[in-house]
Design an enzyme around this catalytic site. Structure first.
Site, short mmCIF file in Angstrom:
data_model
loop_
_atom_site.label_atom_id
_atom_site.label_comp_id
_atom_site.label_asym_id
_atom_site.label_seq_id
_atom_site.Cartn_x
_atom_site.Cartn_y
_atom_site.Cartn_z
N HIS A 288 -20.74 16.97 6.64
CA HIS A 288 -22.20 17.07 6.43
C HIS A 288 -22.92 15.92 7.11
O HIS A 288 -23.95 16.11 7.75
CB HIS A 288 -22.52 17.05 4.92
CG HIS A 288 -21.97 18.21 4.16
ND1 HIS A 288 -21.24 18.07 3.01
CD2 HIS A 288 -22.05 19.54 4.40
CE1 HIS A 288 -20.90 19.26 2.56
NE2 HIS A 288 -21.38 20.18 3.39
N ARG B 212 -17.87 25.85 10.85
CA ARG B 212 -16.49 25.40 11.07
C ARG B 212 -15.65 26.47 11.75
O ARG B 212 -14.70 26.16 12.46
CB ARG B 212 -15.82 25.03 9.75
CG ARG B 212 -16.41 23.80 9.09
CD ARG B 212 -15.89 23.64 7.70
NE ARG B 212 -16.33 24.82 6.95
CZ ARG B 212 -16.03 25.06 5.69
NH1 ARG B 212 -15.27 24.24 5.03
NH2 ARG B 212 -16.49 26.14 5.08
N SER C 38 -16.13 21.11 1.12
CA SER C 38 -16.41 20.56 -0.21
C SER C 38 -15.46 21.12 -1.25
O SER C 38 -15.01 20.39 -2.15
CB SER C 38 -17.87 20.84 -0.61
OG SER C 38 -18.75 20.11 0.20
N LYS D 111 -22.49 28.94 -8.48
CA LYS D 111 -21.58 27.80 -8.52
C LYS D 111 -21.92 26.85 -9.67
O LYS D 111 -23.08 26.54 -9.91
CB LYS D 111 -21.68 26.99 -7.21
CG LYS D 111 -21.18 27.70 -5.99
CD LYS D 111 -21.27 26.76 -4.79
CE LYS D 111 -20.82 27.43 -3.51
NZ LYS D 111 -20.95 26.53 -2.35
#
Length: 150
Positions: free
Chosen positions: A18, A91, A129, A42
């Site tokens: 990040h 990614r 994460s 979440k």
């Protein structure tokens, strides 16, 4: 006209990946707003205030980076801050599929909003994460993956 970008995410936790996206975004934009959003799907692992403090410390002295918390549609948040850009890190192709769908909805909700995708730096691509949370939960050392000490 000032070019403001919003970098939205849950940042649970905020990783070196990040941080890399923010630093690279600062080469493109005058201001980057790190916007910690509430994701109803979440449950947070790290407390919001704790992570905000860590992000602020990581960019201490750089007035071009702001950190906020929000609980609304990202496209509407962008209007409030006169931000015409969203920044997202990718990614892999799985990230692209997910982020592309979100960018299309954001464009529908806010026609003036452009999403800018930055490909993750190769050495940081394995960091996520969710993996960091698992390693931390079971007592592993996550220090190499974070731009701050826990």
């Amino acid at each position: 006209m000032k070019k403001t970008a919003i970098f939205p995410g849950s940042f649970d936790p905020f990783t070196k990946g990040h941080e890399d996206i923010v630093l690279r975004s600062l080469e493109l934009f005058d201001e980057v707003i790190v916007a910690m959003g509430h994701n109803s799907n979440k449950k947070r692992y790290f407390e919001v205030d704790f992570i905000i403090g860590k992000i602020n410390a990581a960019f201490e002295g750089d007035e071009r980076v702001k950190v906020i918390v929000y609980d609304e549609l990202t496209a509407i948040l962008a209007q409030k801050y006169n931000a015409r850009y969203l920044v997202r890190g990718l990614r892999n192709t799985t990230d692209f599929e997910y982020e592309n769908s979100i960018s299309q909805i954001n464009k529908y909700l806010n026609a003036g909003l452009e999403t800018v995708f930055l490909i993750t730096s190769p050495d940081l691509a394995p960091i996520s994460s969710s993996i960091i949370r698992e390693v931390h939960r079971y007592g592993g050392d996550v220090t190499p993956f974070l731009p701050y000490k826990l």
